[in-house]
Design an enzyme around this catalytic site. Structure first.
Site, PDB file in Angstrom:
ATOM      1  N   ASP A   1       8.598  -4.750   5.651  1.00  0.00           N
ATOM      2  CA  ASP A   1       9.912  -5.292   6.019  1.00  0.00           C
ATOM      3  C   ASP A   1      10.567  -6.051   4.868  1.00  0.00           C
ATOM      4  O   ASP A   1      11.378  -6.952   5.097  1.00  0.00           O
ATOM      5  CB  ASP A   1       9.801  -6.219   7.239  1.00  0.00           C
ATOM      6  CG  ASP A   1       9.158  -5.540   8.428  1.00  0.00           C
ATOM      7  OD1 ASP A   1       9.618  -4.444   8.794  1.00  0.00           O
ATOM      8  OD2 ASP A   1       8.194  -6.097   8.990  1.00  0.00           O
TER       9      ASP A   1
ATOM     10  N   GLY B   1      10.099   0.915   9.611  1.00  0.00           N
ATOM     11  CA  GLY B   1      11.550   0.996   9.762  1.00  0.00           C
ATOM     12  C   GLY B   1      12.281   0.500   8.531  1.00  0.00           C
ATOM     13  O   GLY B   1      11.869  -0.465   7.903  1.00  0.00           O
ATOM     14  N   HIS B   2      13.337   1.197   8.168  1.00  0.00           N
ATOM     15  CA  HIS B   2      14.194   0.769   7.063  1.00  0.00           C
ATOM     16  C   HIS B   2      15.612   0.585   7.594  1.00  0.00           C
ATOM     17  O   HIS B   2      16.126   1.442   8.315  1.00  0.00           O
ATOM     18  CB  HIS B   2      14.243   1.818   5.946  1.00  0.00           C
ATOM     19  CG  HIS B   2      12.924   2.098   5.309  1.00  0.00           C
ATOM     20  ND1 HIS B   2      12.019   1.114   5.008  1.00  0.00           N
ATOM     21  CD2 HIS B   2      12.353   3.268   4.922  1.00  0.00           C
ATOM     22  CE1 HIS B   2      10.960   1.662   4.447  1.00  0.00           C
ATOM     23  NE2 HIS B   2      11.136   2.959   4.387  1.00  0.00           N
TER      24      HIS B   2
ATOM     25  N   GLN C   1       5.625   0.324   5.323  1.00  0.00           N
ATOM     26  CA  GLN C   1       4.840  -0.907   5.447  1.00  0.00           C
ATOM     27  C   GLN C   1       4.773  -1.661   4.109  1.00  0.00           C
ATOM     28  O   GLN C   1       5.728  -1.682   3.369  1.00  0.00           O
ATOM     29  CB  GLN C   1       3.440  -0.620   6.005  1.00  0.00           C
ATOM     30  CG  GLN C   1       3.421  -0.125   7.437  1.00  0.00           C
ATOM     31  CD  GLN C   1       3.504   1.378   7.550  1.00  0.00           C
ATOM     32  OE1 GLN C   1       3.055   2.124   6.716  1.00  0.00           O
ATOM     33  NE2 GLN C   1       4.125   1.846   8.609  1.00  0.00           N
TER      34      GLN C   1
END
Length: 428
Positions: A13, A40-41, A223
């Site tokens: 993140d 997630g990006h 990650q």
């Protein structure tokens, strides 16, 4: 021309999507090399915000070819949903390439992930419940299903039946869960075959040829370093290798072809899920970082745990990845603090420790040793050069650079695509 690895230097993140997107206009290929839709990006382009979970960030850059490498585990339903969502917003996704050797997340992998995590109770790992770990376990156990298996119904049925022989025993006898029917799984998986087939390619051959032809190839990790299954805070880790070495195995490109390794660092530290976190804050400062920084997981929707910058972790990331550069993100979030603590070492059993403890128990009980740095109150989101930052903000960046062991070549001063200060080019 260079081949670059871009990865998280903390617990994920860190803003890898922004960094990848920044390079997208100069890059010919962007490659996801590990993980799945548990990463997630968030990429902000103008007034548009895109949340990507499985697709490489480069899919938003015209002219760039996005690639899902063999080291990724692919949920076909998620893949097609993301593609559909982007197409509806006018994004061209036709250039996507997917490795035929990538492993597929099956419905029973998701089931096993969820029931196992519930069974662990207080000892749970904090997985996203998306089947990532069980899919990688099947891969290592040689009972996995690969993308190419979608195009041979007989082989697919044989492999699913073989995988379920054992899993159904575990589900029924240990977890009191009904057995999974192999034919139903095969029917569902075959339903994706025609929609995915046009994207499938020998990505290893394509990427090696591209590098040999002087193209710029960017390998994008999901990650972060401290979630690496070998080098992270085990067992509170992901099931793959986000570290730089994972780019080679997860994309099929030899290490001698990698020119630069860029680590993404937040100006503070966050973590999602369980596990040790020495600088974690449980006070108003932690809540302020969470609120100002918008610290909610793109994929999980969970609030991120927040803490001050940890230079020990940054040095560790430099070492295990061979980092050549850092991209420092979210510096603007720290605006407004009179003083900003930075963790420069740990105290373990009364002794000062400068490097990450090798023993997991020591790390779990490590107490941060802080150095106080002066803060700033000026708005930095409009800064275009390093010299335009307030003096204290400049000093903060330089201090982090000295402590972390690699040059900071870019700084994020806001969420937008254009809110970045480039100090050194990643492509030289």
């Amino acid at each position: 021309m260079p081949a670059l690895v871009l990865l998280g230097a903390q617990w994920g993140d860190e803003g890898k999507g922004k960094a990848t997107d920044l390079l997208g206009g100069s890059v010919d290929y962007v490659v996801r090399y590990q993980g799945g839709n548990n990463a997630g990006h968030t990429v902000v382009v103008g007034d548009q915000k895109y949340a990507l979970h499985l697709l490489p960030s480069g899919i938003l850059s015209p002219g760039c070819t996005p690639v899902i490498g063999n080291g990724v585990v692919v949920d076909p339903a998620v893949l097609l949903s993301e593609l559909s969502g982007l197409n509806e917003r006018g994004v061209d996704t036709s250039k996507l390439l997917v490795s035929g050797n990538a492993h597929l997340i099956t419905p029973y992998n998701i089931t096993v992930d969820k029931v196992t995590e519930r069974f662990l109770g207080k000892r749970k790992i904090g997985t996203t419940g998306r089947g990532i770990g069980p899919t990688y376990a099947d891969k290592i156990n040689r009972t996995g299903i690969r993308v190419q298996d979608l195009f041979d119904e007989s082989i697919l049925l044989q492999k699913v039946e073989a995988a379920l022989d054992f899993k159904n025993q575990v589900l029924a006898k240990l977890y009191n869960h009904r057995a999974v029917v192999a034919e139903q799984v095969v029917e569902e998986m075959l339903g994706y075959a025609d929609q995915i087939k046009g994207y499938v390619a020998d990505t290893t051959l394509i990427l090696n040829d591209a590098i040999d032809d002087g193209k710029v190839v960017l390998f994008e990790g999901g990650q972060g370093t401290l979630l690496d299954v070998d080098h992270g805070t085990y067992p509170f880790v992901t099931s793959s290798n986000p570290t730089a070495g994972g780019a080679c195995t997860g994309a099929g490109v030899g290490p001698t072809k990698i020119n630069r390794v860029i680590g993404i660092l937040k100006a503070y530290t966050t973590r999602v899920g369980a596990g040790p976190f020495p600088t974690e804050l449980f006070d108003k400062d932690g809540e302020a970082l969470r609120t100002i920084g918008g610290e909610r997981g793109v994929t999980t929707g969970r609030d991120r745990r927040c803490g001050w910058f940890d230079a020990v972790i940054a040095r560790y990331a430099t070492r295990v990845n061979g980092l050549t550069d850092f991209f420092l993100t979210k510096l603007d979030v720290l605006t407004g603090w009179e003083q900003i603590p930075v963790c420069v070492a740990y105290e373990v059993d009364g002794k000062r420790v400068e490097e990450l403890p090798h023993n997991q128990s020591d790390f779990h009980h490590a107490k941060p040793v802080y150095e106080m740095l002066p803060g700033w109150s000026e708005d930095i989101t409009k800064a275009k050069t390093f010299a335009e930052l307030p003096k204290n903000a400049q000093a903060y960046v330089k201090a982090l650079e000295d402590m972390s062991g690699a040059p900071i070549s870019a700084i994020g001063v806001g969420p937008g695509r254009d809110e970045t200060i480039q100090i050194n080019s990643f492509l030289d």
